[in-house]
Design a protein around this motif. Structure first.
Motif, PDB file in Angstrom:
ATOM      1  N   ASN A 128       0.839  -1.195   0.000  1.00 28.73           N
ATOM      2  CA  ASN A 128       0.000   0.000   0.000  1.00 28.73           C
ATOM      3  C   ASN A 128       0.879   1.253   0.000  1.00 28.73           C
ATOM      4  N   LYS A 129       0.856   1.995  -1.101  1.00 22.69           N
ATOM      5  CA  LYS A 129       1.646   3.213  -1.246  1.00 22.69           C
ATOM      6  C   LYS A 129       0.716   4.410  -1.356  1.00 22.69           C
ATOM      7  N   PHE A 130       0.958   5.436  -0.518  1.00 24.72           N
ATOM      8  CA  PHE A 130       0.111   6.629  -0.544  1.00 24.72           C
ATOM      9  C   PHE A 130       0.998   7.865  -0.556  1.00 24.72           C
ATOM     10  N   VAL A 131       0.851   8.685  -1.593  1.00 24.64           N
ATOM     11  CA  VAL A 131       1.631   9.919  -1.737  1.00 24.64           C
ATOM     12  C   VAL A 131       0.654  11.073  -1.939  1.00 24.64           C
ATOM     13  N   TRP A 132       0.845  12.165  -1.188  1.00 25.66           N
ATOM     14  CA  TRP A 132      -0.073  13.309  -1.296  1.00 25.66           C
ATOM     15  C   TRP A 132       0.653  14.578  -0.857  1.00 25.66           C
ATOM     16  N   ARG A 133       0.327  15.675  -1.532  1.00 24.33           N
ATOM     17  CA  ARG A 133       0.853  16.991  -1.149  1.00 24.33           C
ATOM     18  C   ARG A 133      -0.296  17.980  -1.160  1.00 24.33           C
ATOM     19  N   SER A 134      -0.402  18.773  -0.118  1.00 26.96           N
ATOM     20  CA  SER A 134      -1.517  19.716  -0.009  1.00 26.96           C
ATOM     21  C   SER A 134      -1.371  20.840  -1.030  1.00 26.96           C
ATOM     22  N   PRO A 135      -2.506  21.366  -1.512  1.00 28.34           N
ATOM     23  CA  PRO A 135      -2.459  22.487  -2.465  1.00 28.34           C
ATOM     24  C   PRO A 135      -1.742  23.695  -1.845  1.00 28.34           C
ATOM     25  N   GLY A 136      -0.928  24.356  -2.628  1.00 27.68           N
ATOM     26  CA  GLY A 136      -0.208  25.519  -2.128  1.00 27.68           C
ATOM     27  C   GLY A 136       0.910  25.179  -1.163  1.00 27.68           C
ATOM     28  N   TYR A 137       1.382  23.935  -1.207  1.00 29.11           N
ATOM     29  CA  TYR A 137       2.439  23.507  -0.274  1.00 29.11           C
ATOM     30  C   TYR A 137       3.671  24.417  -0.351  1.00 29.11           C
ATOM     31  N   ALA A 138       4.089  24.745  -1.551  1.00 25.51           N
ATOM     32  CA  ALA A 138       5.321  25.525  -1.733  1.00 25.51           C
ATOM     33  C   ALA A 138       5.221  26.917  -1.122  1.00 25.51           C
ATOM     34  N   TYR A 139       3.999  27.440  -0.977  1.00 26.38           N
ATOM     35  CA  TYR A 139       3.813  28.806  -0.477  1.00 26.38           C
ATOM     36  C   TYR A 139       3.368  28.835   0.987  1.00 26.38           C
ATOM     37  N   SER A 140       3.263  27.683   1.624  1.00 24.00           N
ATOM     38  CA  SER A 140       2.814  27.629   3.020  1.00 24.00           C
ATOM     39  C   SER A 140       3.921  28.113   3.958  1.00 24.00           C
ATOM     40  N   GLU A 141       3.536  28.860   4.968  1.00 19.98           N
ATOM     41  CA  GLU A 141       4.515  29.357   5.939  1.00 19.98           C
ATOM     42  C   GLU A 141       5.020  28.238   6.835  1.00 19.98           C
ATOM     43  N   GLN A 142       4.176  27.243   7.088  1.00 15.84           N
ATOM     44  CA  GLN A 142       4.565  26.126   7.941  1.00 15.84           C
ATOM     45  C   GLN A 142       4.397  24.821   7.169  1.00 15.84           C
TER      46      GLN A 142
END
Length: 215
Positions: free
Chosen positions: A183-197
């Protein structure tokens, strides 16, 4: 007719597996496999705590019966862990821990997240990042081992990147479960590159139950 073909297919698969793995099959290893299978079954039936106990017993029986094989697998896992930790943290200071049984519980009071690489045989992880008091703009959480029960919660304003692998078990994300083998799960939240944290979580376990929520 279809049932007969299916039965013959199963028989051929079992016979072939026994022929290939015959020298490893002993009465004790058969009992261990049955206990492991029952543990997996109970986990799928939402009896997670009892399921992990069965997995631990089954793994212990296999350890007794095939000590060299199991120790070799553990050494390979630890070697991969060291190499992966250096790659993920890239020269930055971080906490590195290797434990047989470990707990990483950060869910009841404010806490300061720190870059960490943790390897364990049996792990219990509960982290609520809505209670976190970060001192750095990005944090890498690296978890690896044999069996783990993990529950992670992130606030919506965080930039979150997930890279999770579970050999057998379940990964639940926002109420949607992905279960089975490899079971492989990969995810990145929208706007990750611009998030302060930002928080990056990398997990790899032979078996586990991982639950992730974004609040």
């Amino acid at each position: 007719m279809q049932t007969r073909k299916k039965t013959w297919a199963i028989v051929l698969i079992v016979v072939g597996a026994i022929m290939l793995l015959g020298k490893w099959v002993t009465p004790l290893s058969m009992v261990a496999l049955l206990v492991l299978c029952y543990g997996i079954y109970t986990m799928r039936a939402n009896r997670v705590s009892f399921g992990y106990k069965c997995l631990a017993v089954g793994a212990g029986l296999l350890l007794l019966d095939h000590i060299i094989l199991v120790l070799g697998g553990i050494l390979i896992s630890v070697g991969v862990f060291y190499a992966r930790a250096r790659e993920l943290h890239r020269g930055r200071e971080y906490v590195r821990r290797q434990e047989f049984v470990s707990q990483l519980n950060r869910e009841r009071e404010p806490w300061v997240p720190e870059p960490i690489s943790l390897w364990n045989l049996f792990g219990d992880v509960n982290c609520d990042f809505s209670l976190a008091l970060p001192t750095e703009p990005d944090t890498v959480i690296h978890l690896q081992g044999v069996i783990c029960d993990a529950d992670l919660t992130f606030p919506e304003e965080y930039g979150v990147e997930l890279d999770i692998f579970v050999g057998y078990g379940k990964v639940s994300f926002e109420g949607k479960a992905h279960s089975g083998m490899l079971n492989k799960f990969v995810w990145r939240s929208p706007g990750y590159a611009y998030s302060e944290q930002k928080v990056r979580v990398v997990m790899a376990y032979a078996a586990g139950d991982v639950n992730i929520r974004i609040n």
